[in-house]
Design a protein around this motif. Structure first.
Motif, PDB file in Angstrom:
ATOM      1  N   UNK A  20       4.658 -23.282   8.221  1.00 45.02           N
ATOM      2  CA  UNK A  20       4.655 -22.703   6.883  1.00 45.02           C
ATOM      3  C   UNK A  20       5.834 -21.764   6.678  1.00 45.02           C
ATOM      4  N   UNK A  21       6.088 -20.894   7.655  1.00 41.35           N
ATOM      5  CA  UNK A  21       7.184 -19.927   7.542  1.00 41.35           C
ATOM      6  C   UNK A  21       8.532 -20.639   7.500  1.00 41.35           C
ATOM      7  N   UNK A  22       8.726 -21.612   8.399  1.00 38.82           N
ATOM      8  CA  UNK A  22       9.987 -22.356   8.413  1.00 38.82           C
ATOM      9  C   UNK A  22      10.166 -23.134   7.108  1.00 38.82           C
ATOM     10  N   UNK A  23       9.077 -23.676   6.583  1.00 38.02           N
ATOM     11  CA  UNK A  23       9.146 -24.407   5.323  1.00 38.02           C
ATOM     12  C   UNK A  23       9.594 -23.504   4.178  1.00 38.02           C
ATOM     13  N   UNK A  24       9.074 -22.276   4.147  1.00 38.97           N
ATOM     14  CA  UNK A  24       9.479 -21.314   3.120  1.00 38.97           C
ATOM     15  C   UNK A  24      10.941 -20.931   3.283  1.00 38.97           C
ATOM     16  N   UNK A  25      11.376 -20.786   4.540  1.00 43.70           N
ATOM     17  CA  UNK A  25      12.774 -20.454   4.820  1.00 43.70           C
ATOM     18  C   UNK A  25      13.697 -21.562   4.322  1.00 43.70           C
ATOM     19  N   UNK A  26      13.310 -22.807   4.590  1.00 45.27           N
ATOM     20  CA  UNK A  26      14.116 -23.946   4.134  1.00 45.27           C
ATOM     21  C   UNK A  26      14.167 -23.991   2.606  1.00 45.27           C
ATOM     22  N   UNK A  27      13.084 -23.626   1.965  1.00 48.10           N
ATOM     23  CA  UNK A  27      13.049 -23.621   0.496  1.00 48.10           C
ATOM     24  C   UNK A  27      13.999 -22.563  -0.059  1.00 48.10           C
ATOM     25  N   UNK A  30      18.307 -23.867   2.007  1.00 52.18           N
ATOM     26  CA  UNK A  30      18.335 -25.177   2.666  1.00 52.18           C
ATOM     27  C   UNK A  30      19.480 -25.347   3.666  1.00 52.18           C
ATOM     28  N   UNK A  31      20.498 -24.506   3.589  1.00 48.44           N
ATOM     29  CA  UNK A  31      21.651 -24.644   4.482  1.00 48.44           C
ATOM     30  C   UNK A  31      21.560 -23.734   5.706  1.00 48.44           C
ATOM     31  N   UNK A  32      20.480 -23.009   5.820  1.00 49.73           N
ATOM     32  CA  UNK A  32      20.301 -22.082   6.945  1.00 49.73           C
ATOM     33  C   UNK A  32      19.998 -22.872   8.213  1.00 49.73           C
ATOM     34  N   UNK A  33      20.773 -22.656   9.271  1.00 49.44           N
ATOM     35  CA  UNK A  33      20.653 -23.434  10.507  1.00 49.44           C
ATOM     36  C   UNK A  33      19.886 -22.708  11.614  1.00 49.44           C
ATOM     37  N   UNK A  34      19.953 -21.406  11.615  1.00 51.28           N
ATOM     38  CA  UNK A  34      19.368 -20.630  12.715  1.00 51.28           C
ATOM     39  C   UNK A  34      17.869 -20.903  12.854  1.00 51.28           C
ATOM     40  N   UNK A  35      17.461 -21.306  14.049  1.00 55.74           N
ATOM     41  CA  UNK A  35      16.045 -21.528  14.319  1.00 55.74           C
ATOM     42  C   UNK A  35      15.526 -22.899  13.938  1.00 55.74           C
TER      43      UNK A  35
END
Length: 323
Positions: A20-27, A30-35
């Protein structure tokens, strides 16, 4: 990395929360690569093949010089059991960034899956050389030593990982397994109890504790554990098989036969159990013994239903109520 209900990461709710947290981060970015490599491992454990495939495609299109992108691609093919391709992509991640410890760890685990232990060993060693606190790599080293039946070394490395991540029930569970392999039965039971206290819904820990209780002839305690486990993973054939073995030892033949029958229905050949990849075969049967035992019990079950059908039906009804 081991998939399935009982031999995966054992993270359960934690994996769902991470997703859930990673999904929110991607939202949000979308170009964030870390993790993203960790996100892909989360999806791997949760068997999210579509989401993992989409993530791999997006990241590799975005940046082919990112080790995270290649790790995600490797996890994608690993989930599809295309291990050769996965190994190729993990090696590419190492080439792109030789200081990326997680890539070595993923490569090591993939090589363990293909039983290339000699090649996996230096991968994990490189990972801990780069990052001494990378507990996944210490766990990988312990796993290799356990597979090589070097239980003392395995326990040392599992404890090293546990020292870095002391709240990890899966690591505690592996410590318990090697303790039992060294005949430290009471210590193993204590370790499994601690692991279950950390994660009461971890099925692997509960199965191991039930198996140890069965091996030391504490059948009623094992049965209580297995009844709870049956509620968590109702479709694991070896759970029913072990319940049948317990009832057999307790002299409750009809209940034993019913559970053997259920186990056989779930896995007629006795070879497709996800749990079998994670259990210690010192206290459970191997593939051939499992299948042979099931055949024998099946024949006995058929005889029992012909000679004492009403009694079998009664126990079947009682067992159904407990499911």
């Amino acid at each position: 990395m081991l998939p399935g209900n009982l031999n995966g990461c054992g993270c359960g709710l934690a994996c769902l929360q991470a997703e859930k947290v990673f999904g929110e981060l991607r939202y949000l970015d979308p170009r964030y690569m870390e993790g993203m490599e960790i996100y892909s491992t989360t999806l791997w454990h949760l068997q999210r093949d579509v989401a993992l495939s989409a993530l791999a495609q997006e990241l590799t299109e975005m940046d082919l010089n990112s080790p995270q992108a290649w790790c995600v691609a490797g996890n994608c093919y690993s989930l599809q059991r295309e291990h050769d391709v996965a190994i190729k992509f993990f090696k590419r991640a190492v080439q792109v960034d030789p200081t990326f410890a997680y890539a070595y760890t993923l490569l090591g685990h993939e090589l363990v899956l293909t039983e290339e232990l000699d090649k996996a060993l230096p991968c994990f060693r490189n990972a801990v050389r780069i990052n001494p606190r990378h507990y996944n790599a210490w766990y990988g080293l312990g796993l290799i030593y356990f597979k090589q039946e070097k239980c003392v070394l395995a326990e040392v490395h599992f404890r090293k990982a546990l020292g870095i991540n002391p709240q990890n029930s899966v690591l505690l569970c592996h410590v318990g397994v090697v303790q039992h392999a060294q005949k430290k039965t009471e210590a193993a039971l204590e370790t499994f109890t601690k692991a279950i206290e950390l994660d009461p819904k971890n099925p692997l820990c509960k199965f191991h504790r039930a198996s140890v209780l069965f091996s030391i002839e504490k059948y009623k305690a094992a049965l209580e554990e297995l009844d709870e486990l049956k509620e968590i993973v109702p479709k694991e054939s070896l759970v029913y098989f072990l319940i049948g073995k317990v009832y057999k030892k307790l002299g409750l033949t009809h209940l034993a036969l019913m559970n053997f029958s259920w186990a056989m229905d779930l896995d007629p050949k006795g070879v497709n159990n996800q749990i079998k990849e994670a259990i210690d075969k010192r206290y459970l049967p191997d593939e051939e013994e499992f299948a042979g035992e099931m055949d024998i019990e099946s024949e006995t079950f058929e005889e029992a239903t012909m000679t004492d059908g009403e009694d079998v039906q009664l126990h079947a009804a009682e067992s159904d109520e407990s499911l």
